[in-house]
Design an enzyme around this catalytic site. Structure first.
Site, PDB file in Angstrom:
ATOM      1  N   THR D  98       0.851  -1.115  -0.144  1.00  0.00           N
ATOM      2  CA  THR D  98      -0.024  -0.144  -0.192  1.00  0.00           C
ATOM      3  C   THR D  98       0.811   1.400   0.043  1.00  0.00           C
ATOM      4  OG1 THR D  98      -1.807  -1.125   1.253  1.00  0.00           O
ATOM      5  CG2 THR D  98      -1.805   1.237   1.313  1.00  0.00           C
ATOM      6  N   LYS D 174      -7.679   1.132  -2.381  1.00  0.00           N
ATOM      7  CA  LYS D 174      -7.077   0.819  -1.225  1.00  0.00           C
ATOM      8  C   LYS D 174      -7.406   1.744  -0.236  1.00  0.00           C
ATOM      9  CE  LYS D 174      -5.008  -1.675   2.004  1.00  0.00           C
ATOM     10  NZ  LYS D 174      -3.778  -2.249   2.112  1.00  0.00           N
ATOM     11  N   LYS D 249      -0.612   5.884   8.758  1.00  0.00           N
ATOM     12  CA  LYS D 249       0.354   5.943   7.584  1.00  0.00           C
ATOM     13  C   LYS D 249      -0.765   5.691   6.363  1.00  0.00           C
ATOM     14  CE  LYS D 249       2.142   2.753   4.228  1.00  0.00           C
ATOM     15  NZ  LYS D 249       1.943   1.209   3.959  1.00  0.00           N
TER      16      LYS D 249
END
Lengths: 301, 301, 301, 301
Positions: D98, D174, D249
């Site tokens: 990711t 995502k 994050k």
């Protein structure tokens, strides 16, 4: 001509100093507070101590009230032994509590029915200003004549007595200032933290902000980073000063008012939530509101 | 002794005035800008006009760059006809653009490899300050010696040249100040709107804030409510001044930096989102950032 | 055995359908509403029309109230011609209004003094659910026995009658659900807008969200992006549905409650401010709350 | 026909299980990870262990990469011993990290120059899904043919392989899902806390939300209040699960993307700040992100 007795209800952190300044100014007082230790002291200094707010109202036609919140004000005025039970015609009640504007307006209406007057006169300037008689009073008096009558008393306790018009306007001004202050303190805390993490010296950064468009009281007079300004609560472990719980309370008044008049306040409302988080955290609860800097900075290092 | 040629790249709203102030100060300039109309004017006034940044670097050992964003700076320094192609040893590049701190630090590294110097020297004071040569320069020079060399040039354009230490610290200070300013402007807008809706006169409210703990530049110098302060953009239909799009850009730099150094900035980040909303709204896009007051106030009445 | 008369006060968008479902279920009604056109229609259909809430209470021992806000409820119960004037012992008032929990608790206390019962039974399911008698009732009844008595009536109007315990718990559940819903709708709107701007097809993105951990009612059943789900307000110009003004009101109830119990709600409070902005914008004011997607997306293109 | 060797780089919490599922599916692997203990184990189980990513690319024409962040991906592909040094024509690299969408797009461009293919295929489903081979892959492949080729490999590790179009779209999906998830978790935490403080039973409240318009994965599958759902991290001291640091994050990636495409995300950005506060607090840093419930609830009692 002998000056008449002044009533004083609420001898806390602020009210205590204010009442003493009235006495220094030559006024005789009849006082009421739930805290016996405090009233004993006033008695020793020559004040009459009343059993109830009603006793104050029976004896004095000029009454100061300095109380912590709306329910306290309601109770002191409308309670079983409250001011309204015994109030004399033409009495002037000056309320320096910070409370809901709607409560101030309601109290004024109830006193008018008794041929008396209620003005809201909330204060700024902190405990230091209360002690030094340099407070600002934001007065919602409804008329210039009433304002002038109040000013005679208030001038003994402050140096800046501002006439803001209708009853309730004092609360509006106080709440607006404190909402802005509450936002600014968080804003300075996050800005200082960001700059320090980016490599700046804390005093150099404060110096830039204080001479640029970011300048504000929370950066140049009450900077929340320890060591930037000596002698203020952030440099003394955030002890003393203006507590996070009080700031949370003032911002809740601002939010109530904003909902009432349907004014969007995105930063005011987020700031309210942040002080609420502080107010329920054992680390921050009893600290000066500048402690938001500690809340934001990295505590893992 | 004849003074050496100064290079100047970027003759926009700010840079144009700054370059003229250097000329008024007796400096000969070699300039570059993509806008021909502007460079023609400088030519008419006696400046040499370069074809590329590389031509500037070939001719001058003191170079100012005043550019809109990080990609522009990268391109002017490292592009095909960029400064790095022809830079002479011991050249001093002074960059007054507001850009990512990481880009400033990278440019300094690249210039060091060429035995030259890069300092970041972003500015505050607006177009008025640029014109009047009263700007503040926030300088990240890395050494006192370099700072003194830069100061000789910068003093012709500003009155406050601040030495903040390492390269990148100028950007840090600029971004911090503008983040704080961006928050304050929204905070004042929502506070003024709330107070006015609660019944206060706008000037009376501003008067209270400006003499209390809510005091800040955005209330006492640049109040966003039309008519509170005459002669500033909010009182001229929010024309001129500092655009919402520019504020959104500066706050995005602050957010990038905050993510980089992992500093939480709840109010800075919410303010960024609010200016982003303004920047994409046809009503507010081309206006001074004080227009956030219009965004917040009730538009159905 | 003949079934007793049921009182019904408040025949608006929701209440009108609910009252009709009671009639379909074989109940005889005595109704009250300020809107004469509506009561005429009920009269034509066989209901008795009362002049005042007091007349309803004089005639019926089971009374539904479905009103827009706390002051309306206060007035219908405690006003000059209110329910409390004539209420008969052992009457059960079921209030399906969405109001301040403190008002529900106060009404219950006042009715207990009259040997009667008040329960809060706010509803979810929208106008469609009201019409189809598939509403959910969130009931704060105080006891299983009272709940069972209420259920006999409520079952004619809903399919899911949930017993949540003490009086006021219905309001708590309703307010909590709507706060969560209000947050989700903005969250889905900003997520869809971000994804579409990053290059995703709107239906493909909704498909991912609906089968992943981002799944929620606001994405899989009421997606705010036009054309993702056919037949819902966002695909019909945001007409019908649940208005931004109503959502702003429900979130203000949630904020009042949060201040009351001192629960920090950062996203709930920011969402409240966003709906308040929508509610005062002529473009968005009369639209379904999914219109927040239009508020967030770029309107300059 | 013997199946060709598959390369696998990144054998962490997710990658380790994924690589094992490929082996269970009959694939021979050449693997790389910096953690020797892990690669030893894979060696014992029959995998070839490479010294560098370049060795993987020299041996395999289908390569999975599952790495923690953008810099790791850059390094594995473009570093001194990176994939690009030895990559064979027609290699297919499938990146399940990711990361920033811009990095994915850049990697795809670099591989095209080598006559090879890069697709982004980030995953959802957690460690449990990785182990059970039930992951969802969000694939940005650029063409149906490439997608079909990837699907042969990915199907051994997941059950839901979604074709989202252009390279980068996997990251977009995502990031969008995780931003929505991050908001929802805070929203459910504040809603549950509010409801419980207002007097509701936690399971009763969850029951209402899960059957109403507030329904979402964070309430019905991963409720952050301990004891509402057994067997998930919030009911096991917030151990295991998805850490606050990882959520911070992912939300920083979402904020970068939002700044890039200029999409306002007020709740996403505030949520980012809240997880950042958690990520730097020793109490919450190492916990599942549902621990935001503990952050919000009153800790003085």
């Amino acid at each position: 001509m002998r000056m008449s007795l002044v009533g004083f209800i609420g001898l806390g952190n602020m009210g205590g100093h204010m009442a003493r300044n009235l006495m220094k100014n030559g006024r005789s007082l009849i006082v009421f507070d739930l805290n016996k230790a405090v009233t004993e002291q006033f008695k020793a200094d020559g004040a009459i101590v009343a059993k109830h707010p009603a006793d104050v109202a029976a004896a004095a036609k000029e009454i100061m009230t300095v109380l912590p919140s709306s329910p306290h004000v309601r109770n002191v005025y409308t309670g079983d032994n409250g001011i309204l039970k015994t109030i004399q015609p033409d009495t002037l009640c000056m309320d320096s509590s910070t409370i809901d504007q709607t409560v101030s307006i309601e109290m004024a209406r109830l006193l008018r029915e008794k041929k008396s007057l209620y003005i809201d006169a909330p204060i700024s300037g902190g405990v230091g200003g209360a002690q030094a008689a340099t407070l600002t009073f934001m007065v919602g008096s409804g008329s210039d004549q009433v304002f002038e009558r109040a000013k005679v008393i208030l001038s003994a306790m402050g140096k800046n007595i501002v006439n803001l018009g209708a009853v309730g306007n004092g609360q509006a001004a106080k709440i607006c200032n404190n909402m802005l202050l509450g936002i600014h303190m968080i804003a300075v805390a996050e800005t200082m933290n960001l700059g320090i993490k980016m490599g700046l010296d804390k005093k150099a950064l404060a110096g830039i902000l204080n001479t640029s468009s970011g300048r504000c009281w929370s950066s140049d007079t009450y900077n929340p980073v320890p060591g930037v300004i000596e002698g203020i609560p952030p440099s003394k472990g955030y002890s003393g000063g203006f507590g996070t719980t009080l700031m949370a309370k003032d911002l809740s008044l601002a939010q109530n008012a904003a909902t009432n008049v349907q004014a969007p306040t995105p930063l005011g409302s987020l700031s309210h939530q942040i002080y609420r988080l502080l107010a329920q955290d054992p680390q921050f609860q009893a600290k000066d509101f500048g402690v938001v800097y500690q809340f934001l900075k990295d505590n893992t290092k």
